[in-house]
Design an enzyme around this catalytic site. Structure first.
Site, PDB file in Angstrom:
ATOM      1  N   CYS A   1       0.835  -1.207   0.000  1.00  0.00           N
ATOM      2  CA  CYS A   1       0.000   0.000   0.000  1.00  0.00           C
ATOM      3  C   CYS A   1       0.867   1.254   0.000  1.00  0.00           C
ATOM      4  O   CYS A   1       0.538   2.245  -0.618  1.00  0.00           O
ATOM      5  CB  CYS A   1      -0.958   0.008   1.167  1.00  0.00           C
ATOM      6  SG  CYS A   1      -0.313  -0.710   2.657  1.00  0.00           S
TER       7      CYS A   1
ATOM      8  N   GLU B   1      -3.326   3.184  -8.423  1.00  0.00           N
ATOM      9  CA  GLU B   1      -2.455   2.192  -7.803  1.00  0.00           C
ATOM     10  C   GLU B   1      -2.324   1.001  -8.750  1.00  0.00           C
ATOM     11  O   GLU B   1      -3.309   0.342  -9.052  1.00  0.00           O
ATOM     12  CB  GLU B   1      -3.117   1.767  -6.485  1.00  0.00           C
ATOM     13  CG  GLU B   1      -2.201   1.112  -5.512  1.00  0.00           C
ATOM     14  CD  GLU B   1      -2.878   0.901  -4.157  1.00  0.00           C
ATOM     15  OE1 GLU B   1      -4.094   0.643  -4.114  1.00  0.00           O
ATOM     16  OE2 GLU B   1      -2.171   0.994  -3.144  1.00  0.00           O
TER      17      GLU B   1
HETATM   18  P1  NAP Z   1      -9.951  -5.782  -2.368  1.00  0.00           P
HETATM   19  O1  NAP Z   1     -11.012  -6.424  -3.176  1.00  0.00           O
HETATM   20  O2  NAP Z   1     -10.176  -4.437  -1.821  1.00  0.00           O
HETATM   21  O3  NAP Z   1      -9.622  -6.807  -1.177  1.00  0.00           O
HETATM   22  C1  NAP Z   1      -9.276  -6.453   0.130  1.00  0.00           C
HETATM   23  C2  NAP Z   1     -10.083  -7.282   1.120  1.00  0.00           C
HETATM   24  O4  NAP Z   1     -11.467  -6.942   1.020  1.00  0.00           O
HETATM   25  C3  NAP Z   1     -10.021  -8.781   0.897  1.00  0.00           C
HETATM   26  O5  NAP Z   1     -10.052  -9.461   2.134  1.00  0.00           O
HETATM   27  C4  NAP Z   1     -11.268  -9.034   0.109  1.00  0.00           C
HETATM   28  O6  NAP Z   1     -11.677 -10.363   0.163  1.00  0.00           O
HETATM   29  C5  NAP Z   1     -12.248  -8.116   0.802  1.00  0.00           C
HETATM   30  N1  NAP Z   1     -13.433  -7.779   0.041  1.00  0.00           N
HETATM   31  C6  NAP Z   1     -13.633  -7.800  -1.302  1.00  0.00           C
HETATM   32  N2  NAP Z   1     -14.888  -7.425  -1.607  1.00  0.00           N
HETATM   33  C7  NAP Z   1     -15.533  -7.172  -0.442  1.00  0.00           C
HETATM   34  C8  NAP Z   1     -16.852  -6.737  -0.097  1.00  0.00           C
HETATM   35  N3  NAP Z   1     -17.780  -6.510  -1.022  1.00  0.00           N
HETATM   36  N4  NAP Z   1     -17.136  -6.556   1.207  1.00  0.00           N
HETATM   37  C9  NAP Z   1     -16.217  -6.784   2.154  1.00  0.00           C
HETATM   38  N5  NAP Z   1     -14.955  -7.215   1.898  1.00  0.00           N
HETATM   39  C10 NAP Z   1     -14.615  -7.401   0.613  1.00  0.00           C
HETATM   40  O7  NAP Z   1      -8.620  -5.766  -3.175  1.00  0.00           O
HETATM   41  P2  NAP Z   1      -8.187  -6.773  -4.353  1.00  0.00           P
HETATM   42  O8  NAP Z   1      -9.299  -6.981  -5.343  1.00  0.00           O
HETATM   43  O9  NAP Z   1      -7.634  -7.982  -3.724  1.00  0.00           O
HETATM   44  O10 NAP Z   1      -7.050  -5.925  -5.065  1.00  0.00           O
HETATM   45  C11 NAP Z   1      -7.416  -4.935  -6.020  1.00  0.00           C
HETATM   46  C12 NAP Z   1      -6.598  -3.688  -5.835  1.00  0.00           C
HETATM   47  O11 NAP Z   1      -6.807  -3.152  -4.528  1.00  0.00           O
HETATM   48  C13 NAP Z   1      -5.113  -3.902  -5.915  1.00  0.00           C
HETATM   49  O12 NAP Z   1      -4.668  -3.947  -7.220  1.00  0.00           O
HETATM   50  C14 NAP Z   1      -4.611  -2.722  -5.138  1.00  0.00           C
HETATM   51  O13 NAP Z   1      -4.571  -1.594  -5.955  1.00  0.00           O
HETATM   52  C15 NAP Z   1      -5.634  -2.535  -4.061  1.00  0.00           C
HETATM   53  N6  NAP Z   1      -5.224  -3.140  -2.769  1.00  0.00           N
HETATM   54  C16 NAP Z   1      -4.707  -2.345  -1.821  1.00  0.00           C
HETATM   55  C17 NAP Z   1      -4.277  -2.889  -0.627  1.00  0.00           C
HETATM   56  C18 NAP Z   1      -3.680  -2.040   0.462  1.00  0.00           C
HETATM   57  O14 NAP Z   1      -2.893  -2.535   1.246  1.00  0.00           O
HETATM   58  N7  NAP Z   1      -4.048  -0.794   0.578  1.00  0.00           N
HETATM   59  C19 NAP Z   1      -4.378  -4.252  -0.402  1.00  0.00           C
HETATM   60  C20 NAP Z   1      -4.939  -5.064  -1.389  1.00  0.00           C
HETATM   61  C21 NAP Z   1      -5.358  -4.489  -2.565  1.00  0.00           C
HETATM   62  P3  NAP Z   1     -11.301 -11.410  -1.025  1.00  0.00           P
HETATM   63  O15 NAP Z   1      -9.905 -11.142  -1.430  1.00  0.00           O
HETATM   64  O16 NAP Z   1     -11.487 -12.704  -0.343  1.00  0.00           O
HETATM   65  O17 NAP Z   1     -12.301 -11.147  -2.107  1.00  0.00           O
END
Ligand code: NAP
Ligand code: MG
Length: 477
Positions: free
Chosen positions: A280, A379
Site C-alpha cells: 500500500c 495504484e
Molecule cells: P480488495 O477487493 O479491496 O480486497 C481487500 C479485502 O477486502 C479482501 O479481504 C477481500 O476479500 C475483501 N473484500 C472484497 N470485496 C468485499 C466486499 N464486497 N465486502 C467486504 N470485503 C470485501 O482488493 P483486491 O481486489 O484484492 O485488489 C485490487 C486492488 O486493490 C489492488 O490492485 C490494489 O490496488 C488494491 N489493494 C490495496 C491494498 C492495500 O494494502 N491498501 C491491499 C490489497 C489491494 P477477497 O480477497 O477474499 O475477495
C-alpha cells in the site's frame, strides 16, 4: 484442508463449499480453504460476544498484556514455520516472508506493552464537579485483511484491537488465509480465551460483506482497495458502525538535485519492488528535479536491469504477483503506457527456470509519465515505477499532491529548511525525509488522507481508534 477458526476450534463452513489455495510461484492449487457465508460469520460474531461478556472484559490490562506477550513469543518461536506458510501462499521471497513473521511478533510485543497504559483523563471543569474520561473498547471488532501482508496487517489490526479490550472476527483475503489461521491456533495454545480471535475465510463479497453488515460488529477495520472501502463504509453506515480505512496510495519519492543519490537509490528501488510492488505504501511515483533527471534515470535504469524475478523460494529481488488477475491488471497498465507513448527506461528479468504458470512481472521503470495519466494516478500494485521531472519546490509540491491519494511521501534533500517545508506541504499520512518506510516501524502511526482512507493503525495512536471515549461528569458540590 483448512477450516474456519471459531472459538478456538477448527470448524467447517455450513456452506459445505471450499476454495482452492494457489501457489503464485507456479499457479497450482495445493490446499483448500472454507468458502464461508453469512451463517459462519454469525457464529463467529456470537462466539466473540460470549468471550467479551464472560472473559475478556473482566481481564485487567496487565492480564491482556501478558497473553499478548506470550503470543508474541510463540510467534517468534514459530517464525520460520509461519514464514514458510506465507511464502508459499503469497509468493513472498524468503527474506520478505521472514521479515513479515518477525513484524507480526513485534506487533504483539508492542501492543502487549500498551495494554495497561491506555487511560483517560480528569478534566478541569466548574467548581463542584469532577469530570473524567474513560477509554472503552468498541466491543466486537471486524477486520477485513488483504493478501499483500496478511501477517503484518493481522498484527497491527488485531493486536491493537485486543490490546484496547476488543475481541475480533477476522476475514482474511481468499488469496491468503493460511498464516493467520495458524496464528489463531498459536494464540489458543498460549491461553487466548475461546472467541477472542475468530477467523472466517471465503470471498469478500460473501464473508466480508456479511461481516460489514452484521449488527453484532461494533467497529470495522479494513485494508484494501478504495472501491471495496466504499462498499464497507456504505454497509457500516446503515447502522452507524465506525470504520477505519486504509486504502493504499500512489506515494511519491521526491528527489532534489542536492540529494545523496548513493543513499537514495537503493531505498527508492526497494520501495517499488518490495513484495513485487504489492504494497500500500509502495513508492510508485518518482519525482526528480530536472537538472538531475537524466543522471538519476541512467543509474536507476542500470539497477532495474539487474533485478531478478522468480519463484518465492529462490529468494530473488522480486517474487510473483499474487494471482493471474493481478498480473493481467499490471499488463493492462503497461499496455496503456505503450499506447500513450510513455517511454520505458528499463526492465528487470524473469529468470529462465521460473514456471510459465507462475504470475511473474519484471520490474519496469517508465519516464515522462504525464501527471494526469492513470499510471501517475492509480495504484498499479505491481513493480512499476512512474517517473517525471519537476522544475522547483512549488512544482514538486504540485505534482506530489496531484492524485486522489495521500498515504506516504519520501523527500530526498540535504537542505534542512526544504525538508521541513516539503514535509508540511505534502498531503499524506506519513512523510519520510532521507529514508522511506523506516523499516516498517510498528511504533509509527500509519494511515492516509484523501482517498487513502482515514483513521490510524500502528503505534499507540491506533489504540484511540480501537476505543471510544466516555465522559463522566460528577456533581458533588
Ligand atoms: P480488495 O477487493 O479491496 O480486497 C481487500 C479485502 O477486502 C479482501 O479481504 C477481500 O476479500 C475483501 N473484500 C472484497 N470485496 C468485499 C466486499 N464486497 N465486502 C467486504 N470485503 C470485501 O482488493 P483486491 O481486489 O484484492 O485488489 C485490487 C486492488 O486493490 C489492488 O490492485 C490494489 O490496488 C488494491 N489493494 C490495496 C491494498 C492495500 O494494502 N491498501 C491491499 C490489497 C489491494 P477477497 O480477497 O477474499 O475477495
Ligand atoms: Mg495463495
Amino acid at each position: 484442508m483448512q477450516l474456519h477458526y471459531i472459538a478456538n476450534a477448527s470448524v467447517p463452513s455450513v456452506s459445505d463449499k471450499t476454495l482452492p489455495v494457489i501457489d503464485p510461484s507456479d499457479g497450482k492449487a495445493y490446499d483448500e480453504i472454507q468458502r464461508g457465508n453469512a451463517e459462519d460469520v454469525d457464529k463467529a460474531v456470537r462466539a466473540a460476544r460470549r468471550c467479551l461478556d464472560s472473559v475478556w472484559s473482566k481481564l485487567s490490562g496487565a492480564e491482556r498484556g501478558r497473553l499478548l506477550m506470550r503470543l508474541s513469543q510463540k510467534i517468534g518461536e514459530h517464525a520460520d514455520e509461519l514464514a514458510a506458510i506465507e511464502q508459499r501462499d503469497c509468493g513472498k521471497p524468503t527474506k520478505q516472508a521472514k521479515a513479515d513473521a518477525l513484524a507480526l511478533a513485534r506487533y504483539f510485543e508492542f501492543y502487549a506493552g500498551a495494554c495497561d497504559k491506555l487511560h483517560g483523563e480528569t478534566l478541569p471543569y466548574q467548581e463542584g464537579y469532577t469530570v473524567l474520561t474513560w477509554r472503552e473498547p468498541h466491543g466486537v471488532t471486524g477486520h477485513v485483511i488483504p493478501w499483500n501482508y496478511p501477517m503484518q496487517i493481522f498484527g497491527r489490526s488485531v493486536g491493537g484491537a485486543l490490546a484496547a479490550g476488543n475481541v475480533c472476527v477476522v476475514k482474511p483475503s481468499e488469496d491468503a488465509c493460511l498464516s493467520v489461521l495458524r496464528v489463531a491456533q498459536l494464540a489458543a495454545e498460549v491461553g487466548m480465551p475461546a472467541g477472542a480471535i475468530n477467523i472466517v475465510t471465503g470471498y469478500g463479497h460473501e464473508v466480508g460483506d456479511a461481516l460489514a453488515r452484521h449488527p453484532g460488529i461494533d467497529h470495522i477495520s479494513f485494508t484494501g482497495s478504495p472501491t471495496v472501502g466504499t462498499l464497507i463504509q456504505q454497509a457500516a453506515a446503515i447502522r452507524h458502525c465506525p470504520v477505519t480505512l486504509e486504502l493504499g496510495g500512489k506515494s511519491p519519492q521526491i528527489v532534489f538535485a542536492d540529494a545523496d543519490l548513493d543513499a537514495a537509490l537503493p531505498v527508492i528501488i526497494n520501495a517499488i519492488v518490495q513484495n513485487a510492488g504489492q504494497t500500500c505504501s509502495a513508492g510508485s511515483r518518482l519525482l526528480v528535479e530536472e537538472s538531475i533527471y537524466e543522471k538519476l534515470l541512467d543509474r536507476l535504469g542500470g539497477a532495474f536491469e539487474n533485478l531478478r524475478v522468480g519463484p518465492a523460494a529462490m529468494d530473488l529481488d522480486v517474487g510473483p504477483l499474487i494471482r493471474q488477475s493481478q498480473q493481467q491488471r499490471v499488463w493492462d497498465f503497461l499496455s496503456d503506457a505503450q499506447h500513450a507513448n510513455i517511454p520505458m527506461v528499463a526492465q528487470g528479468q524473469v529468470v529462465d527456470d521460473a514456471p510459465q504458470t507462475g504470475f511473474y512481472q519484471a520490474p519496469t521503470l517508465l519516464r515522462d509519465v504525464p501527471v494526469t495519466h492513470r499510471l501517475a494516478q492509480e495504484e498499479v500494485f505491481g513493480p512499476v515505477l512512474a517517473s517525471m521531472s519537476f522544475r522547483d519546490e512549488n512544482h514538486a509540491v504540485e505534482l506530489a499532491n496531484a492524485t486522489h491519494f495521500g498515504l506516504v511521501a519520501g523527500i530526498w534533500t540535504q537542505d534542512g529548511g526544504r525538508q521541513l517545508r516539503m514535509a508540511r506541504r505534502v498531503k499524506s499520512g506519513q512523510v519520510f525525509v532521507n529514508n522511506y518506510g523506516a523499516g516498517g516501524g510498528v511504533e509509527l502511526p500509519f494511515g492516509g488522507v484523501k482517498s487513502s482512507g482515514y483513521g490510524r493503525e500502528k503505534g499507540f495512536e491506533a489504540l484511540y481508534g480501537f476505543t471510544t471515549l466516555k465522559t463522566v461528569a460528577i456533581k458533588h458540590g
